[in-house]
Design an enzyme around this catalytic site. Sequence first.
Site, mmCIF file in Angstrom:
data_model
loop_
_atom_site.group_PDB
_atom_site.id
_atom_site.type_symbol
_atom_site.label_atom_id
_atom_site.label_comp_id
_atom_site.label_asym_id
_atom_site.label_seq_id
_atom_site.Cartn_x
_atom_site.Cartn_y
_atom_site.Cartn_z
ATOM 1 N N HIS A 111 40.491 38.999 40.522
ATOM 2 C CA HIS A 111 39.590 38.585 41.604
ATOM 3 C C HIS A 111 39.250 37.099 41.586
ATOM 4 O O HIS A 111 38.625 36.604 42.525
ATOM 5 C CB HIS A 111 38.309 39.449 41.607
ATOM 6 C CG HIS A 111 37.822 39.760 43.000
ATOM 7 N ND1 HIS A 111 36.921 40.774 43.274
ATOM 8 C CD2 HIS A 111 38.102 39.191 44.204
ATOM 9 C CE1 HIS A 111 36.680 40.801 44.582
ATOM 10 N NE2 HIS A 111 37.387 39.859 45.174
ATOM 11 N N ASP A 134 33.045 45.742 45.959
ATOM 12 C CA ASP A 134 33.307 45.572 44.531
ATOM 13 C C ASP A 134 32.206 46.276 43.738
ATOM 14 O O ASP A 134 31.067 46.356 44.195
ATOM 15 C CB ASP A 134 33.264 44.049 44.231
ATOM 16 C CG ASP A 134 33.904 43.629 42.911
ATOM 17 O OD1 ASP A 134 33.829 44.406 41.939
ATOM 18 O OD2 ASP A 134 34.454 42.507 42.859
ATOM 19 N N HIS A 136 31.273 44.925 41.090
ATOM 20 C CA HIS A 136 30.668 43.750 40.451
ATOM 21 C C HIS A 136 30.388 42.662 41.477
ATOM 22 O O HIS A 136 31.107 42.545 42.474
ATOM 23 C CB HIS A 136 31.624 43.187 39.385
ATOM 24 C CG HIS A 136 32.126 44.220 38.427
ATOM 25 N ND1 HIS A 136 33.267 44.959 38.660
ATOM 26 C CD2 HIS A 136 31.624 44.648 37.244
ATOM 27 C CE1 HIS A 136 33.452 45.803 37.655
ATOM 28 N NE2 HIS A 136 32.474 45.643 36.778
ATOM 29 N N ASP A 138 30.495 39.336 40.860
ATOM 30 C CA ASP A 138 31.374 38.173 40.647
ATOM 31 C C ASP A 138 30.698 36.859 41.033
ATOM 32 O O ASP A 138 31.338 35.952 41.584
ATOM 33 C CB ASP A 138 32.693 38.327 41.429
ATOM 34 C CG ASP A 138 33.499 39.539 40.980
ATOM 35 O OD1 ASP A 138 33.142 40.142 39.946
ATOM 36 O OD2 ASP A 138 34.481 39.903 41.649
ATOM 37 N N HIS A 151 37.222 35.677 36.823
ATOM 38 C CA HIS A 151 37.215 36.689 37.898
ATOM 39 C C HIS A 151 35.803 37.219 38.169
ATOM 40 O O HIS A 151 35.579 37.858 39.202
ATOM 41 C CB HIS A 151 38.212 37.833 37.638
ATOM 42 C CG HIS A 151 37.807 38.805 36.574
ATOM 43 N ND1 HIS A 151 38.379 40.061 36.458
ATOM 44 C CD2 HIS A 151 36.904 38.706 35.554
ATOM 45 C CE1 HIS A 151 37.830 40.696 35.419
ATOM 46 N NE2 HIS A 151 36.950 39.905 34.863
ATOM 47 N N ASP A 242 37.901 44.657 45.956
ATOM 48 C CA ASP A 242 38.306 44.914 44.572
ATOM 49 C C ASP A 242 38.500 46.417 44.438
ATOM 50 O O ASP A 242 37.585 47.193 44.746
ATOM 51 C CB ASP A 242 37.194 44.431 43.629
ATOM 52 C CG ASP A 242 37.588 44.497 42.157
ATOM 53 O OD1 ASP A 242 38.297 45.449 41.753
ATOM 54 O OD2 ASP A 242 37.157 43.594 41.403
ATOM 55 N N ASP A 244 38.280 48.263 42.090
ATOM 56 C CA ASP A 244 37.303 48.939 41.212
ATOM 57 C C ASP A 244 36.007 49.314 41.948
ATOM 58 O O ASP A 244 35.123 49.960 41.362
ATOM 59 C CB ASP A 244 37.039 48.155 39.916
ATOM 60 C CG ASP A 244 36.124 46.930 40.067
ATOM 61 O OD1 ASP A 244 35.358 46.834 41.053
ATOM 62 O OD2 ASP A 244 36.167 46.055 39.171
ATOM 63 N N GLU A 287 42.883 43.429 41.669
ATOM 64 C CA GLU A 287 42.546 44.137 40.424
ATOM 65 C C GLU A 287 43.246 45.483 40.230
ATOM 66 O O GLU A 287 42.791 46.306 39.445
ATOM 67 C CB GLU A 287 41.027 44.274 40.252
ATOM 68 C CG GLU A 287 40.284 42.926 40.175
ATOM 69 C CD GLU A 287 40.379 42.187 38.831
ATOM 70 O OE1 GLU A 287 41.000 42.721 37.889
ATOM 71 O OE2 GLU A 287 39.817 41.058 38.734
#
Length: 339
Positions: A111, A134, A136, A138, A151, A242, A244, A287
């Site tokens: 990312h 995402d 996260h 980031d 990332h 992302d 994830d 990712e």
Amino acid sequence: PSEQTHLLDSSHCRAHSVAVLGAPFSKGQKRGGVENGPKAIRDAGLIERLSHLDYPVHDFGDLSFQHLEKDEPYMHVPFPRTVGRANKLLSGAVSNAVGAGHTTIMLGGDHSLAIGSVEGHAKQRPDLCLIWVDAHADINTPFTSPSGNLHGQSVAFMLKELQNKMPELPGFSWVKPFLSAKDLVYIGLRDVDPGEYDILKDLGVQYFTMRDIDRLGIQRVMEVTFDHLLSRKQRPIHLSFDIDAMDPSLAPATGTPVNGGLTYREGIWITEEIHNTGLLSVMDLVEVNPDLGASREAVESTASMAVDVIASALGQTREGGPITQESQTLKEDTEQLRL
């Protein structure tokens, strides 16, 4: 067919062609394998799937990134020059694709690549807004980041409000912050570092955690997202997705999985709604790490999830037909009612 042409002519739909750009890059984090993401996504049938939609697809292949022999960590940030250079290259490629009129799909890679992708997009469309899907945020800076991995810091490079919080990182002198915090929305957060939480609160960023999605439902989340980003004016959307964000049961082959993610239907609803705005201009899908799947099935389900969200962002529907003029009119009527 006449309905179809009518819809494509309307200002609602600017996707006349799609560019696919691979970015096989992994140095924004410490785990190998994510550089094989673009190949895994292509092997899962991406180009073939997109060819069923209504526009020409140009596969620009993969960028090739130079390996720097000497790239000492800066503070505790690994590979700063490598990541900076890769993003500069990607920025130019995305800028060219958008400038040529393509709706652009960037396949990662990790990312950290969003730095170049969003920056290159902003060169062409400075009024863009950013939807970040995402687990996260980031949005760490080198000062707040627990790991140092870039990332987890991508958004911090973009935001004007964080300009004085960012050190001069070697490799990044070309990046000037270009995005306001109000032009960013997060969806799917469930693993936010303490420093990131402070930044989100300080800047008043609009974000939806998984708990917010449980509470409001994904339909309302998307309504509020578009209200926040598009109520003043229609503008190009950059979707940075992302894998994830999805629950690890659906997308296990990724570097930082977090339990309790988006369901299949929530992921697809997000991308369908973004498509329905007619404003998607660039999408990152990052990712996917085929080396981290416990089995071939795990890798295939992750890559095929990636293909599904991309196809859906580009207009593949769940009811089989294209979105016709009638359902479009119906939608406009509904919008009238909601106002």
